[in-house]
Design a protein around this motif. Structure first.
Motif, PDB file in Angstrom:
ATOM      1  N   LEU A   5     -38.288 -17.970  55.065  1.00 50.83           N
ATOM      2  CA  LEU A   5     -38.545 -17.672  53.655  1.00 50.83           C
ATOM      3  C   LEU A   5     -37.467 -18.281  52.768  1.00 50.83           C
ATOM      4  N   PHE A   6     -36.227 -18.351  53.278  1.00 52.32           N
ATOM      5  CA  PHE A   6     -35.169 -19.001  52.505  1.00 52.32           C
ATOM      6  C   PHE A   6     -35.525 -20.466  52.241  1.00 52.32           C
ATOM      7  N   PHE A   7     -36.030 -21.133  53.260  1.00 52.29           N
ATOM      8  CA  PHE A   7     -36.357 -22.548  53.085  1.00 52.29           C
ATOM      9  C   PHE A   7     -37.577 -22.733  52.189  1.00 52.29           C
ATOM     10  N   VAL A   8     -38.511 -21.784  52.220  1.00 52.80           N
ATOM     11  CA  VAL A   8     -39.625 -21.813  51.266  1.00 52.80           C
ATOM     12  C   VAL A   8     -39.091 -21.684  49.843  1.00 52.80           C
ATOM     13  N   GLY A   9     -38.137 -20.773  49.649  1.00 50.71           N
ATOM     14  CA  GLY A   9     -37.530 -20.604  48.329  1.00 50.71           C
ATOM     15  C   GLY A   9     -36.818 -21.855  47.859  1.00 50.71           C
ATOM     16  N   ILE A  10     -36.097 -22.517  48.745  1.00 48.89           N
ATOM     17  CA  ILE A  10     -35.398 -23.751  48.393  1.00 48.89           C
ATOM     18  C   ILE A  10     -36.401 -24.839  48.011  1.00 48.89           C
ATOM     19  N   ALA A  11     -37.498 -24.929  48.756  1.00 52.71           N
ATOM     20  CA  ALA A  11     -38.543 -25.922  48.443  1.00 52.71           C
ATOM     21  C   ALA A  11     -39.149 -25.644  47.068  1.00 52.71           C
ATOM     22  N   LEU A  12     -39.401 -24.384  46.755  1.00 51.09           N
ATOM     23  CA  LEU A  12     -39.941 -24.031  45.438  1.00 51.09           C
ATOM     24  C   LEU A  12     -38.949 -24.370  44.329  1.00 51.09           C
ATOM     25  N   GLU A  13     -37.663 -24.093  44.586  1.00 51.08           N
ATOM     26  CA  GLU A  13     -36.646 -24.412  43.583  1.00 51.08           C
ATOM     27  C   GLU A  13     -36.591 -25.923  43.342  1.00 51.08           C
ATOM     28  N   LEU A  14     -36.665 -26.703  44.400  1.00 50.31           N
ATOM     29  CA  LEU A  14     -36.694 -28.161  44.255  1.00 50.31           C
ATOM     30  C   LEU A  14     -37.904 -28.613  43.449  1.00 50.31           C
ATOM     31  N   ALA A  15     -39.061 -27.997  43.706  1.00 51.49           N
ATOM     32  CA  ALA A  15     -40.290 -28.370  42.995  1.00 51.49           C
ATOM     33  C   ALA A  15     -40.179 -28.040  41.510  1.00 51.49           C
ATOM     34  N   VAL A  16     -39.651 -26.857  41.197  1.00 52.39           N
ATOM     35  CA  VAL A  16     -39.502 -26.464  39.790  1.00 52.39           C
ATOM     36  C   VAL A  16     -38.483 -27.365  39.097  1.00 52.39           C
ATOM     37  N   ALA A  17     -37.372 -27.665  39.785  1.00 53.67           N
ATOM     38  CA  ALA A  17     -36.359 -28.550  39.203  1.00 53.67           C
ATOM     39  C   ALA A  17     -36.942 -29.931  38.927  1.00 53.67           C
ATOM     40  N   SER A  18     -37.740 -30.432  39.849  1.00 48.38           N
ATOM     41  CA  SER A  18     -38.374 -31.734  39.655  1.00 48.38           C
ATOM     42  C   SER A  18     -39.317 -31.711  38.463  1.00 48.38           C
ATOM     43  N   ARG A  19     -40.080 -30.630  38.351  1.00 51.99           N
ATOM     44  CA  ARG A  19     -41.017 -30.504  37.240  1.00 51.99           C
ATOM     45  C   ARG A  19     -40.277 -30.455  35.896  1.00 51.99           C
ATOM     46  N   ARG A  20     -39.115 -29.799  35.890  1.00 49.53           N
ATOM     47  CA  ARG A  20     -38.316 -29.691  34.666  1.00 49.53           C
ATOM     48  C   ARG A  20     -37.416 -30.906  34.452  1.00 49.53           C
ATOM     49  N   ALA A 149     -28.907  -5.121  55.349  1.00 48.85           N
ATOM     50  CA  ALA A 149     -29.761  -6.314  55.358  1.00 48.85           C
ATOM     51  C   ALA A 149     -30.505  -6.452  54.030  1.00 48.85           C
ATOM     52  N   LEU A 150     -31.021  -5.344  53.493  1.00 43.07           N
ATOM     53  CA  LEU A 150     -31.713  -5.386  52.204  1.00 43.07           C
ATOM     54  C   LEU A 150     -30.767  -5.840  51.095  1.00 43.07           C
ATOM     55  N   ASN A 151     -29.531  -5.353  51.149  1.00 46.78           N
ATOM     56  CA  ASN A 151     -28.529  -5.742  50.156  1.00 46.78           C
ATOM     57  C   ASN A 151     -28.278  -7.247  50.205  1.00 46.78           C
ATOM     58  N   SER A 152     -28.177  -7.787  51.429  1.00 44.19           N
ATOM     59  CA  SER A 152     -27.930  -9.227  51.592  1.00 44.19           C
ATOM     60  C   SER A 152     -29.142 -10.053  51.174  1.00 44.19           C
ATOM     61  N   LEU A 153     -30.329  -9.622  51.591  1.00 46.15           N
ATOM     62  CA  LEU A 153     -31.551 -10.379  51.288  1.00 46.15           C
ATOM     63  C   LEU A 153     -31.812 -10.428  49.795  1.00 46.15           C
ATOM     64  N   TYR A 154     -31.545  -9.336  49.095  1.00 44.59           N
ATOM     65  CA  TYR A 154     -31.754  -9.313  47.643  1.00 44.59           C
ATOM     66  C   TYR A 154     -30.969 -10.424  46.960  1.00 44.59           C
ATOM     67  N   GLN A 155     -29.750 -10.658  47.452  1.00 47.41           N
ATOM     68  CA  GLN A 155     -28.854 -11.579  46.759  1.00 47.41           C
ATOM     69  C   GLN A 155     -29.270 -13.051  46.876  1.00 47.41           C
ATOM     70  N   PHE A 156     -30.215 -13.360  47.746  1.00 45.52           N
ATOM     71  CA  PHE A 156     -30.635 -14.753  47.885  1.00 45.52           C
ATOM     72  C   PHE A 156     -31.160 -15.311  46.578  1.00 45.52           C
ATOM     73  N   TRP A 157     -32.065 -14.600  45.916  1.00 46.36           N
ATOM     74  CA  TRP A 157     -32.778 -15.157  44.766  1.00 46.36           C
ATOM     75  C   TRP A 157     -31.919 -15.288  43.516  1.00 46.36           C
ATOM     76  N   ILE A 158     -30.751 -14.623  43.488  1.00 45.99           N
ATOM     77  CA  ILE A 158     -29.935 -14.683  42.272  1.00 45.99           C
ATOM     78  C   ILE A 158     -29.038 -15.922  42.233  1.00 45.99           C
ATOM     79  N   HIS A 159     -29.100 -16.745  43.283  1.00 50.82           N
ATOM     80  CA  HIS A 159     -28.318 -17.984  43.303  1.00 50.82           C
ATOM     81  C   HIS A 159     -29.164 -19.148  42.777  1.00 50.82           C
ATOM     82  N   THR A 160     -29.424 -19.153  41.494  1.00 45.69           N
ATOM     83  CA  THR A 160     -30.192 -20.253  40.908  1.00 45.69           C
ATOM     84  C   THR A 160     -29.872 -20.385  39.426  1.00 45.69           C
TER      85      THR A 160
END
Length: 241
Positions: A5-20, A149-160
């Motif tokens: 799921l982390f790599f899916v998130g990175i791919a989505l971030e790349l796609a949005v960055a490219s679009r912008r 684990a929930l605490n760590s997983l939550y923090q993934f999406w705030i790095h953008t």
């Protein structure tokens, strides 16, 4: 289990960055981030995870209280993990030996979802003393592990940088805006916004700073690492000490 799921998130971030039409990633920096993550996972899976869990379980066997097996252990664990994380995180910016482990997460001069994967070899060990009081208070090991684990997983999406201000959400929770401040080296922003899920601890203990449009965050460390080598990233501050 979350890594795909982390790599899916990175791919989505790349796609949005490219679009912008903005640059969100540099190849060397992203590979360095992921290299640190791979090293951390290897050490965690082979040693740190087992050792720290065993230590927690041993302290739990000598607990001071028995928490009723209802929803109470989950509330105690979620709030307790967040409070312990705040103080570990804050002291990891204030105490050299703790900073030597934590600094790895701050070396990147970019700010994107790959930075969330940039974790240090020794932080599981430096965190442990801050979480052991939960074992003494009777929070069961599996409840503790799930909450952490929930605490760590939550923090993934705030790095953008691609998610802007979020109104009332920024006042209560750790958010991309709040965490951009934490990763910045601007004078106004240094050593602020330590919360993992909640930003309320920072407001309570005087370490909150709002992101300002007139002071764009600059990322990295005051003394740049100047290397994409994940092993050197983990050793640099220890060598300096």
């Amino acid at each position: 289990l979350a890594i795909p799921l982390f790599f899916v998130g990175i791919a989505l971030e790349l796609a949005v960055a490219s679009r912008r039409r903005v640059t969100a990633y540099r190849l060397g920096d992203a590979i360095g981030d992921m290299g640190c993550g791979v090293l951390q996972q290897l050490v965690s899976n082979l040693l740190a995870g087992w050792v720290t869990f065993a230590a927690y379980a041993w302290v739990f066997e000598h607990r001071l209280f028995d928490v009723p097996t209802t929803w109470l252990p989950w509330v105690a664990a979620l709030v307790g993990v967040e409070l312990a994380y705040y103080w570990w995180h804050r002291l990891s910016h204030e105490v050299n030996l703790l900073w030597a482990a934590h600094v790895v997460h701050h070396h990147s001069e970019d700010y994107n979802l790959a930075v969330a994967l940039r974790q240090a070899l020794l932080t599981n060990f430096t965190m442990l003393p801050f979480f052991l009081p939960l074992a003494l208070l009777g929070v069961p090991p599996l409840v503790y592990v799930a909450s952490k684990a929930l605490n760590s997983l939550y923090q993934f999406w705030i790095h953008t940088e691609l998610v802007g201000r979020l109104g009332w959400f920024d006042r209560v929770f750790a958010s991309p805006s709040n965490h951009r401040v934490h990763h910045a080296v601007n004078d106004r922003y240094v050593d602020k916004n330590y919360g993992g899920i909640l930003i309320l601890w920072d407001r309570l203990f005087g370490t909150f700073e709002d992101e300002r449009a007139d002071d764009k965050p600059v990322y990295g460390t005051r003394k740049p690492l100047q290397s994409f080598d994940p092993l050197w990233a983990n050793l640099e501050v220890y060598a300096a000490l």
